[in-house]
Design a protein around this motif. Structure first.
Motif, PDB file in Angstrom:
ATOM      1  N   GLY A   9       6.819  -4.186  -6.642  1.00  0.00           N
ATOM      2  CA  GLY A   9       5.555  -3.485  -6.583  1.00  0.00           C
ATOM      3  C   GLY A   9       5.416  -2.538  -7.756  1.00  0.00           C
ATOM      4  N   CYS A  13       4.872   3.203  -5.523  1.00  0.00           N
ATOM      5  CA  CYS A  13       4.265   2.688  -4.292  1.00  0.00           C
ATOM      6  C   CYS A  13       5.141   2.926  -3.063  1.00  0.00           C
ATOM      7  CB  CYS A  13       3.955   1.197  -4.433  1.00  0.00           C
ATOM      8  SG  CYS A  13       5.402   0.154  -4.693  1.00  0.00           S
ATOM      9  N   LYS A  15       8.720   1.853  -2.939  1.00  0.00           N
ATOM     10  CA  LYS A  15       9.751   0.820  -2.791  1.00  0.00           C
ATOM     11  C   LYS A  15      11.079   1.420  -2.365  1.00  0.00           C
ATOM     12  CE  LYS A  15       9.306  -0.650  -7.038  1.00  0.00           C
ATOM     13  NZ  LYS A  15       8.183   0.252  -7.452  1.00  0.00           N
ATOM     14  N   HIS A 120       5.941  -7.999  -1.612  1.00  0.00           N
ATOM     15  CA  HIS A 120       5.229  -7.373  -2.711  1.00  0.00           C
ATOM     16  C   HIS A 120       4.318  -6.282  -2.174  1.00  0.00           C
ATOM     17  CE1 HIS A 120       2.631  -6.785  -6.154  1.00  0.00           C
ATOM     18  NE2 HIS A 120       3.358  -7.604  -6.879  1.00  0.00           N
ATOM     19  N   PHE A 121       4.549  -5.026  -2.620  1.00  0.00           N
ATOM     20  CA  PHE A 121       3.677  -3.930  -2.220  1.00  0.00           C
ATOM     21  C   PHE A 121       2.264  -4.202  -2.715  1.00  0.00           C
ATOM     22  CE2 PHE A 121       7.464  -1.704  -1.126  1.00  0.00           C
ATOM     23  CZ  PHE A 121       7.088  -0.637  -0.322  1.00  0.00           C
ATOM     24  N   GLY A 122       1.309  -4.058  -1.809  1.00  0.00           N
ATOM     25  CA  GLY A 122      -0.077  -4.326  -2.129  1.00  0.00           C
ATOM     26  C   GLY A 122      -0.535  -5.702  -1.711  1.00  0.00           C
ATOM     27  N   LYS A 129       0.643   0.636   2.241  1.00  0.00           N
ATOM     28  CA  LYS A 129      -0.262   0.463   1.108  1.00  0.00           C
ATOM     29  C   LYS A 129      -0.804   1.778   0.544  1.00  0.00           C
ATOM     30  CE  LYS A 129      -2.039  -4.049   2.613  1.00  0.00           C
ATOM     31  NZ  LYS A 129      -3.267  -4.821   2.966  1.00  0.00           N
ATOM     32  N   THR A 132      -0.019   2.467  -3.192  1.00  0.00           N
ATOM     33  CA  THR A 132      -0.041   1.326  -4.103  1.00  0.00           C
ATOM     34  C   THR A 132      -1.284   1.423  -4.986  1.00  0.00           C
ATOM     35  OG1 THR A 132       1.094  -0.044  -2.477  1.00  0.00           O
ATOM     36  CG2 THR A 132      -0.001  -1.181  -4.273  1.00  0.00           C
TER      37      THR A 132
END
Length: 260
Positions: A9, A13, A15, A120-122, A129, A132
């Motif tokens: 990401g 964000c 992680k 995957h972030f987002g 979220k 992000t």
């Protein structure tokens, strides 16, 4: 066989925080690896300076290091959870079925690591979220501060100036910083958050000179005044004689500190 997840990401964000919480909840053995991030045109990934790995290792002493996985692979433990982190601005437009950026895949191949799942972030709903962000332009800068010790009040003032625009538009900043009493702090800030985190490491070194553990600053933003940041930092660090004077006072006040 152990489970291996790849977590990717954009900067800030969440992680590393998500990885920390996930591993703390996991009842079995666990492992971690931070890969080099992927830059794009106008978007510079922050350097992999070891900040995240050292912070997580301090918080989770049982954590195994995957950086030498090609030489010392994970034991075939069914309860082991291995989390791999990488900074990635965009979801790959051309990638394999696992949705892994080819540059990240090359690093995994060198270590003979094959993720069972990629998050995957987002994009993936099981990840938060709120932090992000979609960056359009981002510079990256870093400074190795190994052996450096900060004057505590100067560190507080510098960090406030840094994240409030004194040296350019800083969107993301993280660091490990040493203080003269042997403590080290994980300093963490993201433009989408209300304030900074200053989290002490569990491990405290005796006040008997300069620590040798990881200390680094990584900054991402726009129009960064790199010279200004470095000059201010130089004014905030303790010289040998000042450090010894402060540590000598600590040793006199608490003689057992030398034995920790």
């Amino acid at each position: 066989m152990p489970q291996t997840w790849l977590i990717v990401g954009p900067p800030g964000c969440g992680k590393t925080n998500w990885i920390r919480e996930t591993l703390l909840k996991h009842q079995g053995s666990c492992a971690y690896l931070r890969l080099d991030g992927c830059s794009h045109e106008g978007l510079e990934a922050g350097i992999n300076a070891g900040i995240d790995r050292n912070w997580l290792s301090d918080q989770i002493p049982r954590l195994q290091d995957l950086s030498n996985a090609s030489v010392s692979p994970l034991p075939p433990s069914e309860d082991c959870l291995a989390l791999i982190e990488a900074q990635q601005f965009r979801f790959p437009s051309i990638a394999d079925s696992d949705r892994i950026d080819p540059r990240i895949q090359q690093q995994l191949d060198r270590l003979n690591l094959k993720p069972d799942k990629t998050l995957h972030f987002g994009r993936d709903s099981e990840l938060p979220k709120q932090d992000t962000l979609d960056f359009t332009q981002l510079e990256a800068w870093h400074l190795n501060l190994r052996d450096s010790v900060w004057d505590p009040s100067s560190l507080s003032s510098f960090w406030f100036e840094l994240v409030n625009g004194a040296y350019g538009d800083v969107y993301r900043a993280k660091a490990l910083m040493n203080l003269p009493d042997g403590r080290s702090f994980f300093c963490n800030w993201m433009v989408s958050q209300e304030g900074s985190q200053f989290l002490p490491l569990e491990t405290v070194e005796p006040p008997t000179g300069r620590p040798t553990r990881c200390s680094h600053l990584v900054v991402q933003g726009k129009a960064l005044d790199q010279v200004g940041i470095q000059n201010t930092i130089s004014d905030c660090l303790l010289a040998d004689e000042v450090l010894e004077m402060q540590q000598a006072q600590l040793r006199q006040q608490q003689p057992d500190l030398q034995l920790n």
